[in-house]
Design a protein around this motif. Structure first.
Motif, PDB file in Angstrom:
ATOM      1  N   UNK A  94       0.886  -1.166   0.000  1.00  0.00           N
ATOM      2  CA  UNK A  94       0.000   0.000   0.000  1.00  0.00           C
ATOM      3  C   UNK A  94       0.925   1.217   0.000  1.00  0.00           C
ATOM      4  N   UNK A  95       1.397   1.596  -1.196  1.00  0.00           N
ATOM      5  CA  UNK A  95       2.444   2.605  -1.307  1.00  0.00           C
ATOM      6  C   UNK A  95       1.845   4.000  -1.275  1.00  0.00           C
ATOM      7  N   UNK A  96       1.571   4.468  -0.073  1.00  0.00           N
ATOM      8  CA  UNK A  96       1.073   5.819   0.182  1.00  0.00           C
ATOM      9  C   UNK A  96       1.576   6.212   1.561  1.00  0.00           C
ATOM     10  N   UNK A  97       1.495   7.501   1.864  1.00  0.00           N
ATOM     11  CA  UNK A  97       1.937   7.962   3.185  1.00  0.00           C
ATOM     12  C   UNK A  97       1.143   7.234   4.263  1.00  0.00           C
ATOM     13  N   UNK A  98       1.848   6.623   5.201  1.00  0.00           N
ATOM     14  CA  UNK A  98       1.210   5.861   6.263  1.00  0.00           C
ATOM     15  C   UNK A  98       0.887   4.423   5.879  1.00  0.00           C
ATOM     16  N   UNK A  99       1.149   4.028   4.650  1.00  0.00           N
ATOM     17  CA  UNK A  99       0.872   2.667   4.189  1.00  0.00           C
ATOM     18  C   UNK A  99       2.022   1.724   4.515  1.00  0.00           C
ATOM     19  N   UNK A 100       1.939   0.542   3.956  1.00  0.00           N
ATOM     20  CA  UNK A 100       2.969  -0.471   4.166  1.00  0.00           C
ATOM     21  C   UNK A 100       3.544  -0.910   2.830  1.00  0.00           C
ATOM     22  N   UNK A 101       4.837  -1.118   2.810  1.00  0.00           N
ATOM     23  CA  UNK A 101       5.475  -1.705   1.631  1.00  0.00           C
ATOM     24  C   UNK A 101       5.882  -3.127   2.022  1.00  0.00           C
ATOM     25  N   UNK A 102       5.609  -4.053   1.130  1.00  0.00           N
ATOM     26  CA  UNK A 102       5.837  -5.474   1.399  1.00  0.00           C
ATOM     27  C   UNK A 102       6.718  -6.047   0.294  1.00  0.00           C
ATOM     28  N   UNK A 103       7.800  -6.712   0.686  1.00  0.00           N
ATOM     29  CA  UNK A 103       8.725  -7.325  -0.273  1.00  0.00           C
ATOM     30  C   UNK A 103       8.711  -8.837  -0.054  1.00  0.00           C
ATOM     31  N   UNK A 104       8.595  -9.559  -1.164  1.00  0.00           N
ATOM     32  CA  UNK A 104       8.617 -11.021  -1.118  1.00  0.00           C
ATOM     33  C   UNK A 104       9.757 -11.503  -2.012  1.00  0.00           C
ATOM     34  N   UNK A 105      10.685 -12.260  -1.440  1.00  0.00           N
ATOM     35  CA  UNK A 105      11.809 -12.833  -2.173  1.00  0.00           C
ATOM     36  C   UNK A 105      11.661 -14.349  -2.211  1.00  0.00           C
ATOM     37  N   UNK A 106      11.893 -14.927  -3.370  1.00  0.00           N
ATOM     38  CA  UNK A 106      11.858 -16.375  -3.535  1.00  0.00           C
ATOM     39  C   UNK A 106      13.179 -16.810  -4.149  1.00  0.00           C
ATOM     40  N   UNK A 107      13.880 -17.707  -3.478  1.00  0.00           N
ATOM     41  CA  UNK A 107      15.170 -18.197  -3.950  1.00  0.00           C
ATOM     42  C   UNK A 107      15.179 -19.726  -3.896  1.00  0.00           C
ATOM     43  N   UNK A 108      16.212 -20.316  -4.457  1.00  0.00           N
ATOM     44  CA  UNK A 108      16.323 -21.774  -4.451  1.00  0.00           C
ATOM     45  C   UNK A 108      17.583 -22.210  -3.713  1.00  0.00           C
ATOM     46  N   UNK A 109      17.504 -23.396  -3.147  1.00  0.00           N
ATOM     47  CA  UNK A 109      18.642 -24.037  -2.503  1.00  0.00           C
ATOM     48  C   UNK A 109      18.925 -25.292  -3.313  1.00  0.00           C
TER      49      UNK A 109
END
Length: 124
Positions: A78-93
């Protein structure tokens, strides 16, 4: 005595390889968690969602040291003032070099990190 050694050596070797595989998984999960945390922090400093996506991807790549991962996904933010930014990373082993029978060639590791955006700043 020789028969016991012939039976026990493969079993002990397999147990050691399972321990190595577990250690590899735990280490990679820690690296991905750290990269997601760094990427969300970098994204939260940007003024636009496009700049945030670029900053998150670059920061994750630097933190992971060029190891193969999917780019940082900012969906659900929710990229607005007071919102939340969420990052999702997917990697392999990868377990391909361990040569264990019945072990998958690779496993997917995912990490999600969230950071608040400052309420007193302007976001585009």
């Amino acid at each position: 005595m020789a028969i016991e050694v012939i039976i026990l050596v493969p079993i002990l070797f397999s147990m050691i390889m399972l321990i190595v595989a577990g250690g590899r998984l735990v280490q990679r999960q820690g690296q991905v968690d750290s990269a997601a945390r760094d990427a969300v922090r970098a994204a939260s400093m940007e003024r636009s969602i496009d700049a945030a996506r670029t900053a998150a991807s670059q920061t994750a790549n630097v933190t992971l040291g060029g190891q193969p991962c999917q780019t940082a996904d900012l969906s659900g933010s929710d990229f607005r003032a007071g919102g939340l930014v969420r990052v999702r990373l997917t990697c392999t082993v990868s377990y391909a070099d361990l040569g264990l029978v019945g072990m998958p060639g690779q496993t997917t590791v995912t990490s999600v990190s969230t950071a608040p955006l400052d309420i007193f700043r302007r976001a585009e």
